[in-house]
Design a protein around this motif. Structure first.
Motif, PDB file in Angstrom:
ATOM      1  N   ALA A 167     -79.025  58.392   9.047  1.00 34.58           N
ATOM      2  CA  ALA A 167     -78.049  57.764   8.147  1.00 34.58           C
ATOM      3  C   ALA A 167     -76.774  58.593   8.068  1.00 34.58           C
ATOM      4  O   ALA A 167     -75.665  58.051   8.009  1.00 34.58           O
ATOM      5  N   GLY A 168     -76.915  59.923   8.069  1.00 35.46           N
ATOM      6  CA  GLY A 168     -75.746  60.793   8.023  1.00 35.46           C
ATOM      7  C   GLY A 168     -74.889  60.672   9.272  1.00 35.46           C
ATOM      8  O   GLY A 168     -73.648  60.650   9.201  1.00 35.46           O
ATOM      9  N   VAL A 169     -75.528  60.583  10.432  1.00 34.47           N
ATOM     10  CA  VAL A 169     -74.796  60.423  11.690  1.00 34.47           C
ATOM     11  C   VAL A 169     -74.037  59.099  11.690  1.00 34.47           C
ATOM     12  O   VAL A 169     -72.844  59.043  12.047  1.00 34.47           O
ATOM     13  N   VAL A 170     -74.696  58.022  11.288  1.00 37.60           N
ATOM     14  CA  VAL A 170     -74.053  56.713  11.250  1.00 37.60           C
ATOM     15  C   VAL A 170     -72.877  56.724  10.277  1.00 37.60           C
ATOM     16  O   VAL A 170     -71.802  56.161  10.561  1.00 37.60           O
ATOM     17  N   ASN A 171     -73.051  57.379   9.143  1.00 40.67           N
ATOM     18  CA  ASN A 171     -71.971  57.498   8.162  1.00 40.67           C
ATOM     19  C   ASN A 171     -70.752  58.180   8.782  1.00 40.67           C
ATOM     20  O   ASN A 171     -69.608  57.729   8.618  1.00 40.67           O
ATOM     21  N   ARG A 253     -73.225  46.490  11.067  1.00 34.53           N
ATOM     22  CA  ARG A 253     -74.671  46.370  10.878  1.00 34.53           C
ATOM     23  C   ARG A 253     -75.292  47.766  10.915  1.00 34.53           C
ATOM     24  O   ARG A 253     -76.069  48.105  11.796  1.00 34.53           O
ATOM     25  N   ARG A 254     -74.923  48.585   9.932  1.00 36.02           N
ATOM     26  CA  ARG A 254     -75.358  49.972   9.958  1.00 36.02           C
ATOM     27  C   ARG A 254     -76.873  50.105   9.890  1.00 36.02           C
ATOM     28  O   ARG A 254     -77.450  51.013  10.483  1.00 36.02           O
ATOM     29  N   ASP A 255     -77.508  49.194   9.146  1.00 36.03           N
ATOM     30  CA  ASP A 255     -78.967  49.247   9.072  1.00 36.03           C
ATOM     31  C   ASP A 255     -79.597  49.035  10.438  1.00 36.03           C
ATOM     32  O   ASP A 255     -80.552  49.730  10.821  1.00 36.03           O
ATOM     33  N   LEU A 256     -79.050  48.087  11.191  1.00 43.21           N
ATOM     34  CA  LEU A 256     -79.553  47.821  12.538  1.00 43.21           C
ATOM     35  C   LEU A 256     -79.258  48.989  13.468  1.00 43.21           C
ATOM     36  O   LEU A 256     -80.107  49.379  14.284  1.00 43.21           O
ATOM     37  N   LEU A 257     -78.058  49.565  13.350  1.00 42.67           N
ATOM     38  CA  LEU A 257     -77.705  50.711  14.185  1.00 42.67           C
ATOM     39  C   LEU A 257     -78.659  51.873  13.935  1.00 42.67           C
ATOM     40  O   LEU A 257     -79.109  52.544  14.878  1.00 42.67           O
ATOM     41  N   GLU A 258     -78.993  52.129  12.677  1.00 47.47           N
ATOM     42  CA  GLU A 258     -79.962  53.185  12.364  1.00 47.47           C
ATOM     43  C   GLU A 258     -81.303  52.910  13.032  1.00 47.47           C
ATOM     44  O   GLU A 258     -81.929  53.817  13.606  1.00 47.47           O
TER      45      GLU A 258
END
Length: 355
Positions: A167-171, A253-258
């Motif tokens: 999650a931190g990386v995606v953020n 779609r950050r949830d999907l990317l994670e």
């Protein structure tokens, strides 16, 4: 000092292990669930079940403690900080999230205890080092910070492994990035500003990511021409992430990317943290550059194996907590990176892991 650590993940357990091993702090670890990392800790570390998102639960477990470290999800930081102020505890966190830090800064106004946000690696130690290097200049022109948490043995086109929070990386890859360019404070796009960096004989690509500057933009606003933070990766990584985030629209779609990253990118404890902080400016009428670079690998600490990112993050916050306990930091209100002396931090028994 009686220290409550909220979050029994890789960083929380590493801080607990380091500080308990030092022998002069009493450590309590709290979480809703305890995994494998917590089972490896010494019996002297108390483990209690609690919900860090529940104010009533926070009030219950903060009794009989002097300080609290928020080592869980970044969105809980304001909730924990508010409880710390309410219960008169010193507060520390590791977040790179700008909104969370702004909320903590507001809570620090008039607080009877110290609130110390962003005291991990980046933001954290690298920001302290930037202030330390800048002290010797008559006029600071530019500060450039480059940080990479990378696999020591990269494979595949991404050349990457999950060494910390997905999650931190995606953020970092999705949120706008603070910078100062040509004397003006602005937001720049993540993944842009690509450049080539060579450190210790290895070639990296660097590009904008969010959060790493911490409070530096506030400190140097109106006083500097250039201030930026960029992430280091092995060449080719940025192009693939740009494809995923922009062309395939996974930024929305950050949830999907994670889920994609967690399913396809392996984790590793064989990593390396590469750090570079450089300051340009005028010294006695001459344009001068001062730099601080480090390359820290995974190692055993007091019998526990720690990845490089786990070690450097835990050592950074442990050193700051230790400094406050020793009276080397302000004891109330907001404690910024410029309040933390770089030489004192590196000389600290925990800060020495950066040597």
């Amino acid at each position: 000092m009686r220290i409550l650590i909220l979050g029994a993940g890789r960083i929380g357990t590493a801080v607990a292990h380091m500080m308990a091993d030092a022998g002069d702090h009493r450590i309590t670890l709290a979480d809703r669930h305890f995994g494998h990392e917590a089972s490896q800790l010494a019996p002297s570390i108390a483990q209690i079940t609690a919900d860090a998102g529940d104010p009533a639960d926070l009030d219950r477990i903060m009794r009989d403690h002097d300080a609290v470290l928020a080592a869980g999800p970044y969105h809980l930081c304001p909730v924990i900080a508010e409880a710390a102020v309410r219960n008169s505890l010193h507060y520390f966190d590791l977040t790179e999230d700008v909104r969370s830090t702004r909320a903590v800064s507001v809570l620090a106004e008039g607080a009877r205890t110290a609130l110390v946000p962003q005291c991990g690696l980046a933001p954290g130690v690298v920001c302290v080092m930037a202030h330390g290097l800048a002290h010797g200049f008559d006029q600071v022109e530019a500060i450039r910070i480059r940080v990479g948490a990378l696999p020591a043995h990269p494979t595949g086109p991404l050349g990457y492994a999950m060494t910390w929070s997905t999650a931190g990386v995606v953020n970092e890859y999705c949120n706008p990035c603070e910078a100062i360019w040509n004397g003006e404070r602005r937001e720049v796009l993540p993944l842009e500003g690509e450049e080539t960096v060579i450190l210790h004989g290895t070639t990296y690509e660097a590009f904008n990511t969010s959060g790493g500057l911490g409070m530096l933009a506030d400190a140097f606003d109106g006083r500097i021409r250039t201030l930026d933070y960029k992430t280091l990766r092995y060449p080719g990584h940025r192009a693939i992430m740009k494809l995923l985030l922009e062309d395939l629209k996974l930024r929305d779609r950050r949830d999907l990317l994670e889920q994609v990253l967690e399913a396809s990118v392996p984790t590793t404890d064989q990593d390396v943290v590469v750090l570079s902080v450089s300051v340009d400016g005028m010294v006695h009428g001459r344009l001068t550059r001062k730099s601080w670079t480090r390359e820290v690998g995974a190692r055993d600490v007091a019998g526990m194996h720690m990845s490089a990112i786990r070690l450097t993050t835990a050592a950074g916050v442990a050193a700051v907590i230790d400094m406050l306990a020793a009276g080397q930091l302000p004891q109330q209100g907001l404690v910024r990176h410029d309040h933390i002396d770089a030489d004192t931090l590196l000389a600290n028994r925990f800060g020495q892991h950066y040597a």
